[in-house]
Enzyme design. Structure first.
Site, short mmCIF file in Angstrom:
data_model
loop_
_atom_site.label_atom_id
_atom_site.label_comp_id
_atom_site.label_asym_id
_atom_site.label_seq_id
_atom_site.Cartn_x
_atom_site.Cartn_y
_atom_site.Cartn_z
N LYS A 108 0.86 -1.19 0.00
CA LYS A 108 0.00 0.00 0.00
C LYS A 108 0.89 1.23 0.00
O LYS A 108 2.02 1.19 0.49
CB LYS A 108 -0.89 0.02 1.25
P1 NAD Z 1 -13.34 7.63 -2.79
O1 NAD Z 1 -12.35 8.68 -2.42
O2 NAD Z 1 -13.75 7.48 -4.21
O3 NAD Z 1 -14.70 7.84 -1.95
C1 NAD Z 1 -14.72 7.96 -0.56
C2 NAD Z 1 -16.11 8.43 -0.14
O4 NAD Z 1 -16.18 8.46 1.28
C3 NAD Z 1 -16.46 9.85 -0.60
O5 NAD Z 1 -17.84 9.91 -0.94
C4 NAD Z 1 -16.19 10.70 0.64
O6 NAD Z 1 -16.93 11.91 0.68
C5 NAD Z 1 -16.65 9.73 1.71
N1 NAD Z 1 -16.10 10.02 3.03
C6 NAD Z 1 -14.84 10.38 3.36
N2 NAD Z 1 -14.73 10.59 4.67
C7 NAD Z 1 -15.95 10.32 5.20
C8 NAD Z 1 -16.48 10.36 6.50
N3 NAD Z 1 -15.72 10.71 7.54
N4 NAD Z 1 -17.78 10.02 6.67
C9 NAD Z 1 -18.54 9.67 5.62
N5 NAD Z 1 -18.10 9.62 4.37
C10 NAD Z 1 -16.83 9.96 4.16
O7 NAD Z 1 -12.75 6.27 -2.21
P2 NAD Z 1 -13.09 4.78 -2.68
O8 NAD Z 1 -12.11 4.40 -3.71
O9 NAD Z 1 -14.53 4.67 -2.93
O10 NAD Z 1 -12.68 3.97 -1.37
C11 NAD Z 1 -13.56 3.85 -0.24
C12 NAD Z 1 -13.07 2.73 0.65
O11 NAD Z 1 -13.03 1.50 -0.09
C13 NAD Z 1 -11.67 2.89 1.22
O12 NAD Z 1 -11.61 2.29 2.49
C14 NAD Z 1 -10.80 2.11 0.25
O13 NAD Z 1 -9.58 1.68 0.82
C15 NAD Z 1 -11.73 0.95 -0.04
N6 NAD Z 1 -11.45 0.24 -1.29
C16 NAD Z 1 -11.46 0.89 -2.48
C17 NAD Z 1 -11.25 0.16 -3.65
C18 NAD Z 1 -11.31 0.81 -5.00
O14 NAD Z 1 -11.25 0.07 -6.01
N7 NAD Z 1 -11.48 2.11 -5.11
C19 NAD Z 1 -11.00 -1.21 -3.59
C20 NAD Z 1 -11.01 -1.84 -2.35
C21 NAD Z 1 -11.24 -1.10 -1.21
#
Ligand code: NAD
Length: 416
Positions: A108
């Site tokens: 990561k």
């Molecule tokens: P992103 O940045 O696209 O979206 C994050 C979302 O969470 C946004 O809508 C943001 O406004 C919201 N957010 C942030 N802080 C917040 C809070 N305190 N309370 C409520 N909402 C909040 O990120 P993503 O890529 O969608 O990733 C989200 C999660 O999924 C992370 O934990 C990431 O590690 C995990 N993840 C992502 C992927 C991927 O393919 N993008 C894959 C596996 C896991």
């Protein structure tokens, strides 16, 4: 036993790892080798900001384990992306890739910055400088970054370009790229699609008909928005979603097409017509069948877990339920489906993207989606079978399968 109230992210992942090792009776020296990171790199990333000031950001790349294949894992841009968090997420990637059986290890990256407050030029400068700083340890067969919170396909395009300046054209060095630069069809939607595939399977086992079900989703970024879209496609009613600013609720179901347009125009779900404004806490405590925390870690913890009224908590995000929170959910009979299974669709299609880059042969969407579905459902069935057979939680089963595979790979290679 460790104090479950509240562990840091790395303590939490190590706690589950230790429990799996105990269950599998893994030898102490193997355990010691695979518990900690293989390599941790901390770099300074100086950026000349638009106002003329020089700001120095701190970035990390943590390579946890590569005994099943090259290190693999996203890069997060967030003020709290510190060494401890990145280390925890790297370890989780090792278990995730092993669980779904793709030939990668775990890594990561993170840069402690607030991308919302930075201009595109500042972000590009930061990304190029960070990539150059870690370029000696990443590579197509060494370590392959991808997007995560605060980064996206544009970030990957800049990383690929900065890497190419030193090492030559290597599209497979990052995944989650734009299609025009060798990205894969279906990658952007993959994590959310995987989440919905897992929910669909688990709902069958728990006897919850999708057509009458209701879901609430915290976080409306990549994972949350695509999860909402796919869940509604298979019949579930999305009654609430939120982002960092707060949430919106409509018991009849939110119109996702209109919501998408609203978010594109305003940058937030707040202010969406035909819905009531709610707080993130209210969303988490809502009565529903599937609650999907898809934002950041620690959303459900020992402070609020007793208020959860969902039948199933489905970890779209990484580490959104703390061990203390999960104990309370277990006591209340709430099924908790773990991150390493639920959100593995993203890294799975990243693997397909890498394969396509190496072979210089793009797949079509049907091939990507069919292969993703096969892998996600097989992984779910393996976890579910062990959960029932051994009367353990889904998380304990997922960790046991994953840790067993990594330990076996290490033993087969021979210890020094
Ligand atoms: P992103 O940045 O696209 O979206 C994050 C979302 O969470 C946004 O809508 C943001 O406004 C919201 N957010 C942030 N802080 C917040 C809070 N305190 N309370 C409520 N909402 C909040 O990120 P993503 O890529 O969608 O990733 C989200 C999660 O999924 C992370 O934990 C990431 O590690 C995990 N993840 C992502 C992927 C991927 O393919 N993008 C894959 C596996 C896991």
């Amino acid at each position: 036993m460790a104090n479950l109230k509240e562990m840091s992210p790395f303590e939490a992942v190590t706690y589950y790892f230790d429990q799996a090792c105990d269950r599998l009776v893994i030898r102490e020296e193997v355990r010691d080798l695979i518990c900690t990171s293989d390599r941790e790199m901390r770099v300074e990333v100086p950026v000349r900001m638009d106002n003329g000031d020089l700001e120095v950001f701190i970035g990390y790349r943590v390579q946890h384990n590569n005994c099943r294949g090259p290190y693999k894992g996203g890069v997060r841009y967030h003020p709290e992306a510190d060494e401890e968090e990145v280390r925890a997420l790297a370890s989780l990637m090792t278990w995730k890739t092993a669980l779904v059986g793709i030939p990668f290890g775990g890594a990561k990256g993170g840069v402690q910055c607030d991308p919302q407050g930075m201009s595109p030029r500042e972000l590009q400068t930061l990304t190029r400088r960070f990539t150059r700083s870690i370029s000696q340890i990443i590579g197509v067969n060494d370590d392959i970054p991808a997007p995560d919170v605060g980064t996206n396909s544009q970030t990957m395009a800049w990383m690929m370009s900065a890497y190419a300046e030193e090492h030559g054209y290597s599209p497979g060095v990052v995944t989650g790229k734009p299609l025009e630069l060798g990205g894969s069809v279906g990658r952007e939607q993959a994590t959310g699609r995987g989440v919905s595939l897992i929910i669909n399977e688990a709902a069958k086992d728990l006897g919850i008909p999708m057509e009458n079900s209701k879901c609430a989703i915290q976080g409306f970024g990549n994972v949350g928005s695509w999860t909402a879209w796919y869940l509604s496609e298979i019949g579930s009613t999305v009654i609430a979603v939120s982002d960092v600013n707060g949430g919106v609720y409509n018991v009849q179901g939110l119109d996702l097409d209109q919501l998408k347009t609203h978010v594109e125009n305003t940058g937030s779900v707040l202010g969406f017509n035909d819905a009531e404004a709610i707080t993130n806490d209210e969303l988490l405590e809502m009565e529903c069948d599937f609650l999907v925390p898809a934002a950041l870690g620690g959303a459900i913890n020992s402070g609020n877990a007793s208020k959860i009224r969902a039948r199933m908590v489905v970890e779209g995000a990484n580490n959104p339920v703390t061990p203390g929170g999960e104990m309370i959910l277990n006591d209340q009979g709430v099924t908790c489906l773990p991150d390493l299974l639920v959100n593995a669709g993203g890294v799975t299609v990243s693997y397909f993207e890498w394969v396509q880059n190496i072979q210089r042969f793009p797949w079509n969407l049907d091939r990507v989606n069919n292969a993703l579905e096969e892998i996600m459902i097989r992984a779910y069935r393996e976890v579910q079978t062990m959960t029932v057979r051994d009367n353990i939680t889904y998380r304990d089963a997922a960790f046991s399968i994953a840790v067993g595979r990594v330990a076996q790979a290490l033993e087969l290679q021979g210890l020094p």
